[in-house]
Enzyme design. Sequence first.
Site, PDB file in Angstrom:
ATOM      1  N   CYS A 110      32.846  73.179  10.802  1.00  0.00           N
ATOM      2  CA  CYS A 110      32.058  74.214  11.442  1.00  0.00           C
ATOM      3  C   CYS A 110      31.262  73.460  12.645  1.00  0.00           C
ATOM      4  O   CYS A 110      30.441  72.492  12.257  1.00  0.00           O
ATOM      5  CB  CYS A 110      31.021  75.145  10.764  1.00  0.00           C
ATOM      6  SG  CYS A 110      29.860  75.943  11.757  1.00  0.00           S
ATOM      7  N   HIS A 168      36.809  78.791  -0.261  1.00  0.00           N
ATOM      8  CA  HIS A 168      37.204  78.172   1.169  1.00  0.00           C
ATOM      9  C   HIS A 168      36.509  76.662   0.747  1.00  0.00           C
ATOM     10  O   HIS A 168      35.109  76.915   0.690  1.00  0.00           O
ATOM     11  CB  HIS A 168      36.777  79.088   2.143  1.00  0.00           C
ATOM     12  CG  HIS A 168      36.675  78.612   3.631  1.00  0.00           C
ATOM     13  ND1 HIS A 168      37.612  78.815   4.488  1.00  0.00           N
ATOM     14  CD2 HIS A 168      36.061  77.482   4.065  1.00  0.00           C
ATOM     15  CE1 HIS A 168      37.304  78.124   5.693  1.00  0.00           C
ATOM     16  NE2 HIS A 168      36.321  77.337   5.542  1.00  0.00           N
ATOM     17  N   ASN A 192      38.572  70.939   6.058  1.00  0.00           N
ATOM     18  CA  ASN A 192      39.027  71.871   4.744  1.00  0.00           C
ATOM     19  C   ASN A 192      39.902  71.011   4.003  1.00  0.00           C
ATOM     20  O   ASN A 192      40.375  69.752   4.283  1.00  0.00           O
ATOM     21  CB  ASN A 192      39.766  73.071   5.275  1.00  0.00           C
ATOM     22  CG  ASN A 192      38.994  73.947   6.412  1.00  0.00           C
ATOM     23  OD1 ASN A 192      38.610  73.764   7.456  1.00  0.00           O
ATOM     24  ND2 ASN A 192      38.522  74.963   5.648  1.00  0.00           N
ATOM     25  N   HIS A 251      35.635  72.875   1.912  1.00  0.00           N
ATOM     26  CA  HIS A 251      35.893  71.752   2.763  1.00  0.00           C
ATOM     27  C   HIS A 251      35.679  70.317   1.761  1.00  0.00           C
ATOM     28  O   HIS A 251      34.929  70.418   0.787  1.00  0.00           O
ATOM     29  CB  HIS A 251      34.674  71.590   3.830  1.00  0.00           C
ATOM     30  CG  HIS A 251      34.912  72.577   4.743  1.00  0.00           C
ATOM     31  ND1 HIS A 251      35.519  72.070   6.004  1.00  0.00           N
ATOM     32  CD2 HIS A 251      34.951  73.958   4.838  1.00  0.00           C
ATOM     33  CE1 HIS A 251      35.656  73.308   6.926  1.00  0.00           C
ATOM     34  NE2 HIS A 251      35.231  74.475   6.188  1.00  0.00           N
ATOM     35  N   ARG A 285      42.532  78.284  13.136  1.00  0.00           N
ATOM     36  CA  ARG A 285      41.093  78.437  13.455  1.00  0.00           C
ATOM     37  C   ARG A 285      39.937  77.655  13.002  1.00  0.00           C
ATOM     38  O   ARG A 285      39.392  76.933  13.986  1.00  0.00           O
ATOM     39  CB  ARG A 285      40.759  79.872  12.690  1.00  0.00           C
ATOM     40  CG  ARG A 285      39.514  80.639  13.223  1.00  0.00           C
ATOM     41  CD  ARG A 285      38.361  80.128  12.884  1.00  0.00           C
ATOM     42  NE  ARG A 285      38.019  80.208  11.235  1.00  0.00           N
ATOM     43  CZ  ARG A 285      37.190  79.776  10.445  1.00  0.00           C
ATOM     44  NH1 ARG A 285      36.016  79.090  11.094  1.00  0.00           N
ATOM     45  NH2 ARG A 285      36.764  79.927   9.203  1.00  0.00           N
ATOM     46  N   ASP A 286      39.758  77.229  11.914  1.00  0.00           N
ATOM     47  CA  ASP A 286      38.723  76.322  11.139  1.00  0.00           C
ATOM     48  C   ASP A 286      38.989  74.717  11.790  1.00  0.00           C
ATOM     49  O   ASP A 286      38.252  74.036  12.066  1.00  0.00           O
ATOM     50  CB  ASP A 286      38.576  76.187   9.646  1.00  0.00           C
ATOM     51  CG  ASP A 286      37.489  76.066   9.282  1.00  0.00           C
ATOM     52  OD1 ASP A 286      36.474  75.197  10.178  1.00  0.00           O
ATOM     53  OD2 ASP A 286      36.958  76.394   8.155  1.00  0.00           O
TER      54      ASP A 286
HETATM   55  N1  COA Z   1      33.723  87.054  22.511  1.00  0.00           N
HETATM   56  C1  COA Z   1      33.394  86.796  23.650  1.00  0.00           C
HETATM   57  N2  COA Z   1      32.429  86.401  24.373  1.00  0.00           N
HETATM   58  C2  COA Z   1      31.171  87.091  23.771  1.00  0.00           C
HETATM   59  C3  COA Z   1      31.287  87.437  22.447  1.00  0.00           C
HETATM   60  C4  COA Z   1      32.436  87.405  21.854  1.00  0.00           C
HETATM   61  N3  COA Z   1      32.700  87.840  20.529  1.00  0.00           N
HETATM   62  N4  COA Z   1      30.228  87.706  21.962  1.00  0.00           N
HETATM   63  C5  COA Z   1      29.425  87.471  22.862  1.00  0.00           C
HETATM   64  N5  COA Z   1      30.116  87.094  23.925  1.00  0.00           N
HETATM   65  C6  COA Z   1      29.596  86.518  25.259  1.00  0.00           C
HETATM   66  C7  COA Z   1      28.704  87.536  26.197  1.00  0.00           C
HETATM   67  O1  COA Z   1      29.229  88.467  26.734  1.00  0.00           O
HETATM   68  C8  COA Z   1      27.753  86.621  26.798  1.00  0.00           C
HETATM   69  O2  COA Z   1      28.582  86.162  28.051  1.00  0.00           O
HETATM   70  P1  COA Z   1      27.808  86.044  29.350  1.00  0.00           P
HETATM   71  O3  COA Z   1      26.881  84.839  29.063  1.00  0.00           O
HETATM   72  O4  COA Z   1      29.135  85.544  30.393  1.00  0.00           O
HETATM   73  O5  COA Z   1      27.263  86.942  29.967  1.00  0.00           O
HETATM   74  C9  COA Z   1      27.736  85.328  26.024  1.00  0.00           C
HETATM   75  O6  COA Z   1      28.690  85.269  25.177  1.00  0.00           O
HETATM   76  C10 COA Z   1      26.251  85.370  25.260  1.00  0.00           C
HETATM   77  O7  COA Z   1      26.196  86.700  24.573  1.00  0.00           O
HETATM   78  P2  COA Z   1      25.124  86.952  23.565  1.00  0.00           P
HETATM   79  O8  COA Z   1      25.363  88.187  22.949  1.00  0.00           O
HETATM   80  O9  COA Z   1      23.791  86.773  23.985  1.00  0.00           O
HETATM   81  O10 COA Z   1      25.701  85.772  22.297  1.00  0.00           O
HETATM   82  P3  COA Z   1      24.924  84.836  21.860  1.00  0.00           P
HETATM   83  O11 COA Z   1      24.954  83.599  23.014  1.00  0.00           O
HETATM   84  O12 COA Z   1      23.788  84.968  21.174  1.00  0.00           O
HETATM   85  O13 COA Z   1      26.058  83.992  20.747  1.00  0.00           O
HETATM   86  C11 COA Z   1      27.717  84.606  19.263  1.00  0.00           C
HETATM   87  C12 COA Z   1      26.316  84.861  19.720  1.00  0.00           C
HETATM   88  C13 COA Z   1      27.793  85.088  17.860  1.00  0.00           C
HETATM   89  C14 COA Z   1      29.097  85.705  20.037  1.00  0.00           C
HETATM   90  C15 COA Z   1      28.032  83.155  19.277  1.00  0.00           C
HETATM   91  O14 COA Z   1      26.990  82.521  18.516  1.00  0.00           O
HETATM   92  C16 COA Z   1      29.615  82.739  18.515  1.00  0.00           C
HETATM   93  O15 COA Z   1      30.357  83.149  18.970  1.00  0.00           O
HETATM   94  N6  COA Z   1      29.305  82.061  17.559  1.00  0.00           N
HETATM   95  C17 COA Z   1      30.541  81.777  16.747  1.00  0.00           C
HETATM   96  C18 COA Z   1      30.393  80.212  16.365  1.00  0.00           C
HETATM   97  C19 COA Z   1      31.535  80.045  15.289  1.00  0.00           C
HETATM   98  O16 COA Z   1      32.506  80.525  15.296  1.00  0.00           O
HETATM   99  N7  COA Z   1      31.171  79.141  14.336  1.00  0.00           N
HETATM  100  C20 COA Z   1      32.357  78.392  13.629  1.00  0.00           C
HETATM  101  C21 COA Z   1      32.832  79.263  12.748  1.00  0.00           C
HETATM  102  S1  COA Z   1      31.928  79.564  11.153  1.00  0.00           S
HETATM  103 ZN    ZN Z   2      35.530  76.305   6.982  1.00  0.00          ZN
END
Ligand code: COA
Ligand code: ZN
Length: 329
Positions: free
Chosen positions: A242, A209, A251, A211, A17-18
């Site tokens: 991240c 956790h 990490n 890094h 994942r990370d």
């Molecule tokens: N899984 C899959 N798709 C997702 C989702 C999820 N959990 N959450 C939202 N989406 C999709 C929506 O369906 C939408 O799709 P579309 O454009 O095809 O309609 C799109 O993503 C945007 O949705 P929205 O609710 O507006 O989300 P956002 O753009 O504001 O993003 C997060 C919010 C949280 C989903 C996004 O920022 C994210 O996944 N971040 C994770 C970051 C991460 O993992 N960082 C490293 C770990 S610390």
């Molecule tokens: Zn981390």
Amino acid sequence: MKTGNGTRLFINEVATRDGFQMESRFIPTDDKIALVDRLSGLGYAKIEVTSFTSAKAIPALRDGEQVMQRIARRPGVVYTALVPNVRGAKRALESRIDEFNIVMSASETHNLANLRMTREQSFAQLTGVIALAKQAGVPVNVSLSCVFGCPMEGEVPLAQVQGLIDRFAALEVQGITLCDTTGMAYPTQVRDICEAVISSKPAMEWTAHFHNTRGMGLVNTVAAVEVGIRRLDMSLGGIGGCPYAPGATGNVATEDVVHMLQCMGYDTGMDLAGLIAAAGELEALVQHDLPAQVSRAGHRLTRHAPPPDFNDIAARARERGHAPKELHQ
Ligand code: COA
Ligand code: ZN
């Protein structure tokens, strides 16, 4: 001296994942599954298999469902995944997850950059995830990012961290992970923060956790363990980071941390030789050098052959008698 006295520590692997979320090369789904299956036999308490995030935000893990559904589940290992919102939780449930690792940041700026939500919006989403988890009987762990500092805001006040911990504890989550997202933690700070939060919620399952961005990952690990942290996240080969935290790097490396803790007399339950072999496979997968050190250097008691002319050197030294001439002058 062995300070660990056989104390049991629980090791969580986060490379798939990370680690993989930060790789520029997309790791093929079958290779991800084969790696998880291989790691499952090495003694981990938990493996963070993937994340159920938006494919736009984290394209490297867009195959979360397939990986989660096709891995071989080994009894005793918890297969978890990172979940940022209710949408992610529903995907994770359909993929038969053992635990939701829900995520938000202690820093408002990092939360907005990483999750595109304010902390209040994240908390509202995660409250929904916790409700879903209760219905489904799935345990919840909270990974709190930037507990030891934020690359954009600097210091993150402990009161801010503690406030979130109190709110999640009130929702009866099983565990909380204190994440040092960009390696800003240092040992005395780790000790102070871990002591404060553990004493505030002694029944919580605490995880650290770290890094290794500034080379303090191992010493921070020791500081955490010495004040009572028993669960540790780490990443095979030391990959990770991240993508939405400026300056993030890997990490602490699983093989480096496990080697150190075993030397110190802790019971990690881990197969170090197996880890080193798996790190070799990982290096081939990611197609770049790994930052880990023990997979290169081997165990501290790895014995190397003396130089090829060693017998001559030794014979000449013996011929000279007890000490070189200069010492008698
Ligand atoms: N899984 C899959 N798709 C997702 C989702 C999820 N959990 N959450 C939202 N989406 C999709 C929506 O369906 C939408 O799709 P579309 O454009 O095809 O309609 C799109 O993503 C945007 O949705 P929205 O609710 O507006 O989300 P956002 O753009 O504001 O993003 C997060 C919010 C949280 C989903 C996004 O920022 C994210 O996944 N971040 C994770 C970051 C991460 O993992 N960082 C490293 C770990 S610390
Ligand atoms: Zn981390």
